[in-house]
Design a protein around this motif. Structure first.
Motif, short mmCIF file in Angstrom:
data_model
loop_
_atom_site.label_atom_id
_atom_site.label_comp_id
_atom_site.label_asym_id
_atom_site.label_seq_id
_atom_site.Cartn_x
_atom_site.Cartn_y
_atom_site.Cartn_z
N UNK A 39 0.89 -1.23 0.06
CA UNK A 39 0.10 0.01 0.06
C UNK A 39 0.84 1.30 -0.02
N UNK A 40 2.03 1.30 0.74
CA UNK A 40 2.75 2.42 0.72
C UNK A 40 3.51 2.58 -0.72
N UNK A 41 3.82 1.59 -1.11
CA UNK A 41 4.47 1.49 -2.20
C UNK A 41 3.61 2.10 -3.52
N UNK A 42 2.35 1.69 -3.61
CA UNK A 42 1.38 2.28 -4.42
C UNK A 42 1.31 3.92 -4.32
N UNK A 43 1.28 4.13 -2.93
CA UNK A 43 0.90 5.59 -2.56
C UNK A 43 2.26 6.33 -2.87
N UNK A 44 3.35 5.84 -3.03
CA UNK A 44 4.42 6.66 -3.40
C UNK A 44 4.51 6.63 -5.05
N UNK A 45 4.11 5.71 -5.44
CA UNK A 45 4.21 5.55 -7.04
C UNK A 45 3.04 6.66 -7.43
N UNK A 46 1.91 6.77 -6.74
CA UNK A 46 0.87 7.52 -7.21
C UNK A 46 1.28 9.12 -7.21
N UNK A 47 2.26 9.43 -6.47
CA UNK A 47 2.72 10.90 -6.49
C UNK A 47 3.86 11.17 -7.17
N UNK A 48 4.33 10.10 -7.94
CA UNK A 48 5.45 10.39 -8.72
C UNK A 48 5.22 11.44 -9.91
N UNK A 49 6.49 12.09 -10.27
CA UNK A 49 6.23 12.96 -11.37
C UNK A 49 6.30 12.00 -12.50
N UNK A 50 6.07 12.73 -13.53
CA UNK A 50 6.21 11.83 -14.85
C UNK A 50 7.54 11.43 -15.43
N UNK A 51 8.64 12.54 -14.93
CA UNK A 51 9.85 11.95 -15.19
C UNK A 51 10.47 10.87 -14.23
N UNK A 52 10.02 10.93 -13.06
CA UNK A 52 10.55 9.97 -12.18
C UNK A 52 9.65 8.46 -12.50
N UNK A 53 8.70 8.64 -12.86
CA UNK A 53 7.95 7.44 -13.18
C UNK A 53 8.72 6.72 -14.48
N UNK A 54 8.91 7.56 -15.53
CA UNK A 54 9.67 7.00 -16.45
C UNK A 54 11.01 6.22 -16.42
N UNK A 55 11.66 7.31 -15.36
CA UNK A 55 12.96 6.62 -15.08
C UNK A 55 12.79 5.11 -14.21
N UNK A 56 12.07 5.22 -13.59
CA UNK A 56 11.56 3.89 -12.66
C UNK A 56 11.34 2.85 -13.73
N UNK A 57 10.38 3.15 -14.61
CA UNK A 57 10.00 2.24 -15.50
C UNK A 57 10.98 1.73 -16.40
N UNK A 58 11.87 2.60 -16.79
CA UNK A 58 13.20 1.97 -17.59
C UNK A 58 14.13 1.18 -16.63
N UNK A 59 14.30 1.69 -15.51
CA UNK A 59 15.05 0.62 -14.47
C UNK A 59 14.50 -0.67 -14.31
N UNK A 60 13.20 -0.77 -13.96
CA UNK A 60 12.71 -2.11 -13.78
C UNK A 60 12.68 -2.71 -15.13
N UNK A 61 12.43 -2.22 -16.28
CA UNK A 61 12.32 -2.78 -17.69
C UNK A 61 13.60 -3.44 -18.18
N UNK A 62 14.52 -2.79 -17.33
CA UNK A 62 15.86 -3.33 -17.85
C UNK A 62 16.49 -4.59 -17.18
N UNK A 63 15.58 -5.14 -16.42
CA UNK A 63 16.20 -6.47 -15.60
C UNK A 63 16.39 -7.52 -16.53
#
Length: 63
Positions: A39-63
Motif C-alpha cells: 500500500x505504501x509503495x502504491x501511494x509513493x508511485x501515485x505521487x511520482x512525477x512523470x519524469x521519475x515514473x519513466x526513469x523507474x519504468x526504464x530501470x525496472x524494464x532493464x532487468x
C-alpha cells in the motif's frame, strides 16, 4: 490439597499451545506488514512525477 497441581501433561499442553499461538501470530503479522508495504509503495508511485515514473519504468524494464 489446597495447592496448585501442575502435571507434566498440562505443562506440555501449555507449551505447545503457546508455541502454536506465537507461530500463528507471526504469520498474520507478516501478512499484514506485506500488505502495508504494498500500500505504501502504491501511494509513493501515485505521487511520482512523470519524469521519475519513466526513469523507474526504464530501470525496472532493464532487468
Amino acid at each position: 490439597m489446597g495447592g496448585i497441581d501442575i502435571s507434566v501433561i498440562g505443562l506440555f499442553i501449555a507449551v505447545v499451545t503457546g508455541l502454536a499461538s506465537f507461530l500463528v501470530g507471526r504469520h498474520f503479522r507478516m501478512k499484514r506488514a506485506a500488505k502495508r508495504r504494498e500500500k505504501d509503495r502504491a501511494a509513493a508511485q501515485a505521487i511520482e512525477t512523470r519524469q521519475v515514473r519513466r526513469a523507474r519504468e526504464r530501470r525496472e524494464g532493464g532487468r
